[in-house]
Design an enzyme around this catalytic site. Structure first.
Site, PDB file in Angstrom:
ATOM      1  N   LYS A  70     -68.542 -57.476 -63.974  1.00  0.00           N
ATOM      2  CA  LYS A  70     -67.669 -56.857 -62.980  1.00  0.00           C
ATOM      3  C   LYS A  70     -68.444 -55.898 -62.084  1.00  0.00           C
ATOM      4  O   LYS A  70     -69.412 -55.276 -62.519  1.00  0.00           O
ATOM      5  CB  LYS A  70     -66.533 -56.083 -63.679  1.00  0.00           C
ATOM      6  CG  LYS A  70     -65.571 -56.965 -64.465  1.00  0.00           C
ATOM      7  CD  LYS A  70     -64.696 -57.737 -63.529  1.00  0.00           C
ATOM      8  CE  LYS A  70     -63.701 -58.625 -64.223  1.00  0.00           C
ATOM      9  NZ  LYS A  70     -62.428 -58.046 -64.511  1.00  0.00           N
ATOM     10  N   SER A  75     -60.452 -68.049 -70.526  1.00  0.00           N
ATOM     11  CA  SER A  75     -60.757 -66.927 -69.637  1.00  0.00           C
ATOM     12  C   SER A  75     -62.194 -66.479 -69.939  1.00  0.00           C
ATOM     13  O   SER A  75     -62.871 -67.098 -70.740  1.00  0.00           O
ATOM     14  CB  SER A  75     -59.751 -65.803 -69.828  1.00  0.00           C
ATOM     15  OG  SER A  75     -59.726 -65.426 -71.161  1.00  0.00           O
ATOM     16  N   LYS A 128     -67.515 -64.113 -58.398  1.00  0.00           N
ATOM     17  CA  LYS A 128     -66.207 -64.293 -59.033  1.00  0.00           C
ATOM     18  C   LYS A 128     -65.130 -64.031 -57.994  1.00  0.00           C
ATOM     19  O   LYS A 128     -64.855 -62.890 -57.635  1.00  0.00           O
ATOM     20  CB  LYS A 128     -66.050 -63.353 -60.230  1.00  0.00           C
ATOM     21  CG  LYS A 128     -64.777 -63.581 -61.002  1.00  0.00           C
ATOM     22  CD  LYS A 128     -64.812 -62.854 -62.324  1.00  0.00           C
ATOM     23  CE  LYS A 128     -63.597 -63.166 -63.173  1.00  0.00           C
ATOM     24  NZ  LYS A 128     -62.337 -62.696 -62.599  1.00  0.00           N
ATOM     25  N   CYS A 131     -55.989 -41.222 -88.518  1.00  0.00           N
ATOM     26  CA  CYS A 131     -54.918 -40.807 -89.404  1.00  0.00           C
ATOM     27  C   CYS A 131     -54.717 -42.031 -90.289  1.00  0.00           C
ATOM     28  O   CYS A 131     -54.554 -43.139 -89.798  1.00  0.00           O
ATOM     29  CB  CYS A 131     -53.656 -40.528 -88.588  1.00  0.00           C
ATOM     30  SG  CYS A 131     -52.243 -40.149 -89.619  1.00  0.00           S
ATOM     31  N   GLU A 184     -53.928 -48.128 -49.022  1.00  0.00           N
ATOM     32  CA  GLU A 184     -52.781 -47.325 -49.503  1.00  0.00           C
ATOM     33  C   GLU A 184     -51.519 -48.194 -49.550  1.00  0.00           C
ATOM     34  O   GLU A 184     -50.732 -48.146 -50.483  1.00  0.00           O
ATOM     35  CB  GLU A 184     -52.542 -46.130 -48.571  1.00  0.00           C
ATOM     36  CG  GLU A 184     -53.466 -44.964 -48.862  1.00  0.00           C
ATOM     37  CD  GLU A 184     -53.450 -43.903 -47.759  1.00  0.00           C
ATOM     38  OE1 GLU A 184     -54.021 -42.855 -47.987  1.00  0.00           O
ATOM     39  OE2 GLU A 184     -52.882 -44.166 -46.670  1.00  0.00           O
ATOM     40  N   PHE A 185     -51.385 -48.985 -48.517  1.00  0.00           N
ATOM     41  CA  PHE A 185     -50.255 -49.900 -48.379  1.00  0.00           C
ATOM     42  C   PHE A 185     -50.229 -50.880 -49.558  1.00  0.00           C
ATOM     43  O   PHE A 185     -49.221 -51.048 -50.233  1.00  0.00           O
ATOM     44  CB  PHE A 185     -50.492 -50.675 -47.070  1.00  0.00           C
ATOM     45  CG  PHE A 185     -49.273 -51.233 -46.427  1.00  0.00           C
ATOM     46  CD1 PHE A 185     -48.425 -50.427 -45.701  1.00  0.00           C
ATOM     47  CD2 PHE A 185     -49.012 -52.594 -46.502  1.00  0.00           C
ATOM     48  CE1 PHE A 185     -47.317 -50.963 -45.066  1.00  0.00           C
ATOM     49  CE2 PHE A 185     -47.910 -53.123 -45.884  1.00  0.00           C
ATOM     50  CZ  PHE A 185     -47.055 -52.306 -45.160  1.00  0.00           C
ATOM     51  N   LYS A 237     -73.307 -68.104 -65.892  1.00  0.00           N
ATOM     52  CA  LYS A 237     -73.105 -69.203 -66.838  1.00  0.00           C
ATOM     53  C   LYS A 237     -74.456 -69.731 -67.282  1.00  0.00           C
ATOM     54  O   LYS A 237     -75.371 -69.837 -66.452  1.00  0.00           O
ATOM     55  CB  LYS A 237     -72.351 -70.350 -66.155  1.00  0.00           C
ATOM     56  CG  LYS A 237     -70.998 -69.946 -65.606  1.00  0.00           C
ATOM     57  CD  LYS A 237     -70.352 -71.086 -64.835  1.00  0.00           C
ATOM     58  CE  LYS A 237     -69.041 -70.587 -64.226  1.00  0.00           C
ATOM     59  NZ  LYS A 237     -68.454 -71.539 -63.314  1.00  0.00           N
TER      60      LYS A 237
HETATM   61  S1  IVH Z   1     -65.577 -70.134 -64.808  1.00  0.00           S
HETATM   62  C1  IVH Z   1     -64.409 -70.971 -69.006  1.00  0.00           C
HETATM   63  N1  IVH Z   1     -66.437 -69.498 -62.421  1.00  0.00           N
HETATM   64  O1  IVH Z   1     -62.196 -66.033 -63.215  1.00  0.00           O
HETATM   65  C2  IVH Z   1     -64.858 -70.666 -67.649  1.00  0.00           C
HETATM   66  N2  IVH Z   1     -64.329 -68.641 -63.112  1.00  0.00           N
HETATM   67  O2  IVH Z   1     -61.691 -64.582 -65.850  1.00  0.00           O
HETATM   68  C3  IVH Z   1     -63.861 -69.971 -66.856  1.00  0.00           C
HETATM   69  N3  IVH Z   1     -63.173 -67.294 -61.444  1.00  0.00           N
HETATM   70  O3  IVH Z   1     -59.663 -67.964 -64.638  1.00  0.00           O
HETATM   71  C4  IVH Z   1     -63.961 -70.051 -65.442  1.00  0.00           C
HETATM   72  N4  IVH Z   1     -64.710 -67.464 -59.877  1.00  0.00           N
HETATM   73  O4  IVH Z   1     -59.862 -67.953 -62.127  1.00  0.00           O
HETATM   74  C5  IVH Z   1     -65.446 -69.362 -63.324  1.00  0.00           C
HETATM   75  N5  IVH Z   1     -67.312 -69.036 -60.358  1.00  0.00           N
HETATM   76  C6  IVH Z   1     -66.330 -68.907 -61.228  1.00  0.00           C
HETATM   77  C7  IVH Z   1     -65.153 -68.154 -60.950  1.00  0.00           C
HETATM   78  C8  IVH Z   1     -64.178 -68.049 -61.936  1.00  0.00           C
HETATM   79  C9  IVH Z   1     -63.520 -66.966 -60.195  1.00  0.00           C
HETATM   80  C10 IVH Z   1     -61.928 -66.882 -62.129  1.00  0.00           C
HETATM   81  C11 IVH Z   1     -61.124 -68.006 -62.713  1.00  0.00           C
HETATM   82  C12 IVH Z   1     -60.952 -67.705 -64.167  1.00  0.00           C
HETATM   83  C13 IVH Z   1     -61.251 -66.256 -64.213  1.00  0.00           C
HETATM   84  C14 IVH Z   1     -61.829 -65.907 -65.574  1.00  0.00           C
END
Ligand code: IVH
Length: 674
Positions: free
Chosen positions: A306, A84, A118, A423, A37-38, A282
């Site tokens: 996610k 990203s 992640k 529309c 909550e904080f 990957k």
């Molecule tokens: S790969 C082009 N590996 O997630 C490949 N990213 O949304 C991009 N992140 O900016 C990064 N853990 O800050 C990769 N094992 C991981 C990761 C990771 C966290 C973050 C990273 C990146 C963001 C992408």
């Protein structure tokens, strides 16, 4: 009460609450709220200030939540952009990811993936030359990073020297704060991620040193000699160089393994000492990664799956509709306010008319709401057992908020009817027009800082801005009279607006919001028209016809796009609005990033399927080598590349007639040394 007054009232109330919680926590040592909550309260406050900068005047949050405004660091260009990642939310998205990879690579077997947690921190890129750490950058905008070396070297886990490393190597990874260390910093930052970001961007590295920042390496940027075959080798090598590698990394193949892995890590999540927001998958083979390449924002070879969202149950009080910038009508459920993962939600999207019908969602229904990360909350299911006997089926309105009838389009390519009602009045509809303005000022368009969505709403209501050109004729004297606008913020706004007048053609084309013309297509059109003078011929109905015919030649521009351009420019109001906008701008010519290569300045077209690669890969390769891809045979074509599998005879005959060079699939591989 005006919107601004409402925001101010809300802000004051929340600040008071935070002060109360702080007092209970620090002075009385007896917390009256849970940790989340904080955190949420602090996060809400930070968002409020970000969206309504005038609030800073009322009470500056820096002292309360340790929010640091970004100080100036030297900007350095990343040797390789820091991209990203695309997101996946469910099994279907992951199946789709795997399918696309196989199609692109033209293979049928499963592709091995490297699975990595992640970490929810801040990414950094560390450059080593001759084994010595030379500098470290933040991600910045992906192309340029901030030189934060002094702060990065305070992190003990980052090696300062590498033994037996290539001449140049950039190591990328995530800087984070362990959950237990964050406990001590709670009063200053909203969450561990903010704390890591704030500490890294501190001007005084002595302050950074006091914060126990940590690091996980996950990849590389530039490297002078390629010594790895796959991502797993690379992680092992990084570990040998003494970089911390997350212990939950592994390789995986099938979709069932992916799902199992997801569940396992998600259940471990709360016991780990760092924040995770999903799993990054990957393609393990680095050669495949290279072949897959990336789109403008993210690699084709990686995705962030996610973690599932948090769910809650609530009751639909009403179903309202919202109009988007393309005229899309989105139904929104107004629900009894409910807390989903620490955030109070009172609206949830119902997507479109078909979705409402399919799920038979009605006003009065008890529904399950889901919120995943930063995605808009959505209604996922209805509890029909709790439905009132008298409840009535929801009849989707067939009119827009502007009162005019909406339409469902039929796709020119698939011939399917769209699920979304629209529309189609463009700027003639006040609701669409307002959203179009928000798009025009957005980051990838005119990128006018200080003129965000909230300000557009405010200026729209005050009738300061009704059309895009109005942005450039604002009466700053009037704005100065508004609450929350000081001399400095007006000066900044004035400057940002003035600077944005010099926009390049392709960005301009994207900004005006022609349906089906996103950033990629706007670039294709920019390259075609080159100057605003030529682009502006679209306003002339006679010239437009000829231009539209030629547009068909461009690869990526099909019937749908051509029709959309036609509709946009033949609408008189749109046309006038855009012409008045052009009159106040200074539109720069398209800047050709001419790639030098085997096909520099050559126009290429493909027909038929290839054995060793997909059409997408062939196109990407040609473009990397400087070619422009055409979509039809014409005099402009330099080469027609003929794949062995089912090439179109008509195209070959036409090319022969026009004396265009024909290239076999084998010759194509030969030229590219494949
Ligand atoms: S790969 C082009 N590996 O997630 C490949 N990213 O949304 C991009 N992140 O900016 C990064 N853990 O800050 C990769 N094992 C991981 C990761 C990771 C966290 C973050 C990273 C990146 C963001 C992408």
């Amino acid at each position: 009460m005006t919107d601004q007054e409402k925001v101010k009232k809300l802000y004051t109330k929340k600040v008071e609450k935070l002060l109360k919680l702080n007092k209970a926590y620090f002075e009385k040592d007896s917390p009256i709220a849970t940790d989340s909550e904080f955190d949420e309260l602090k996060k809400e406050l930070l968002t409020l200030v970000k969206e309504n900068p005038f609030l800073k005047k009322i009470k500056n949050l820096d002292s309360l939540v340790g929010h640091k405004s970004s100080t100036k660091f030297e900007k350095i260009k990343h040797a390789r952009p820091m991209l990203s990642l695309g997101n996946a939310f469910d099994r279907e998205d992951m199946i789709d990811f795997q399918k696309k990879i196989k199609i692109f690579l033209n293979i049928t077997s499963e592709v091995e993936l490297s699975s990595e947690p992640k970490i929810d921190g801040i990414s950094a890129s560390l450059r080593y030359e001759k084994g010595n750490l030379t500098y470290g950058l933040s991600r910045g905008d992906g192309l340029f990073g901030e030189n934060i070396t002094e702060n990065l070297v305070t992190i003990n886990e980052i090696p300062k020297k590498l033994v037996n490393a290539p001449e140049v190597i950039e190591v990328r990874g995530e800087v984070y704060i362990a959950k237990k260390d964050f406990e001590k910093l709670k009063d200053k930052f909203a969450n561990p991620r903010n704390a890591a970001g704030g500490s890294l961007r501190q001007k005084d590295s002595k302050e950074t040193r006091k914060i126990p920042l940590r690091f996980f390496a996950y990849g590389i940027g530039e490297v002078s000699s390629q010594i790895f075959k796959n991502q797993t080798d690379l992680l092992k090598k990084l570990e040998n160089w003494k970089f911390p590698i997350n212990s939950h990394c592994k390789t995986i193949k099938s979709i069932d393994e992916i799902e199992k892995n997801h569940e396992e890590l998600e259940s471990l999540r709360s016991s780990l000492d760092y924040d995770l927001d999903g799993i990054v998958y990957k393609v393990n083979n680095l050669h495949f990664q290279e072949r897959l390449g990336s789109t403008s924002n993210s690699p084709r070879w990686a995705i962030a799956y996610k973690f599932s969202s948090v769910k809650a149950s609530s009751k639909i009080k009403d179903i309202a509709i919202q109009v988007g910038r393309t005229g899309a009508i989105t139904p929104v459920a107004k629900i009894d306010p409910v807390t989903v993962g620490g955030v109070v939600i009172s609206n949830a999207t119902l997507h479109n008319e078909d979705e409402i019908n399919r799920k038979d969602i009605r006003v009065g229904d008890v529904v399950t709401i889901q919120r995943a990360g930063d995605v808009i909350p959505q209604v996922v299911s209805v509890d029909k057992s709790k439905r009132n006997e008298n409840s009535k089926k929801f009849i989707f309105p067939n009119k827009c908020l502007c009162g005019f009838l909406t339409k469902k389009e039929v796709s020119l390519t698939t011939k399917k009817t769209d699920a979304v009602r629209r529309c189609t009045r463009g700027y003639e509809c006040n609701f669409t027009a307002r959203e179009k303005l928000k798009h025009i000022v957005s980051k990838d368009a005119f990128d006018i800082e200080g003129l965000g969505k909230k300000v557009i709403d405010n200026f729209w209501e005050l009738k300061f801005i009704r059309t895009p050109a109005d942005i450039f004729r604002l009466n700053y004297g009037q704005i100065e009279k508004l609450e929350g606008w000081g001399k400095l913020s007006i000066q900044n706004l004035q400057k940002a607006i003035k600077d944005s007048k010099g926009i390049v053609l392709d960005r301009f084309i994207y900004s005006i919001g022609i349906r089906h013309i996103g950033q990629e297509n706007a670039k294709i059109l920019g390259a075609f028209f080159k100057t605003n003078k030529k682009f502006s011929k679209l306003f002339n109905s006679k010239k437009r016809k000829d231009i539209l015919k030629n547009l068909h030649d461009l690869d990526g521009i099909g019937d749908t796009q051509v029709k959309s351009i036609e509709d946009f420019f033949s609408n008189e109001k749109n046309s006038n609005i855009i012409q008045s906008l052009i009159a106040v701008l200074n539109i720069g010519d398209f800047k050709k990033i001419s790639k030098k290569g085997k096909f520099s300045n050559k126009n290429i077209m493909f027909t038929g399927g290839f054995e060793k690669m997909s059409r997408s890969e062939a196109k990407a390769l040609a473009e990397e080598n400087g070619a422009k891809i055409l979509g039809s045979v014409s005099k402009k074509l330099d080469y027609l590349v003929i794949g062995n599998s089912k090439p179109t005879k008509k195209k070959i005959e036409k090319a022969k007639k026009l004396k265009i060079d024909l290239m076999t699939e084998e010759k194509w591989y030969d030229l590219l040394n494949r």
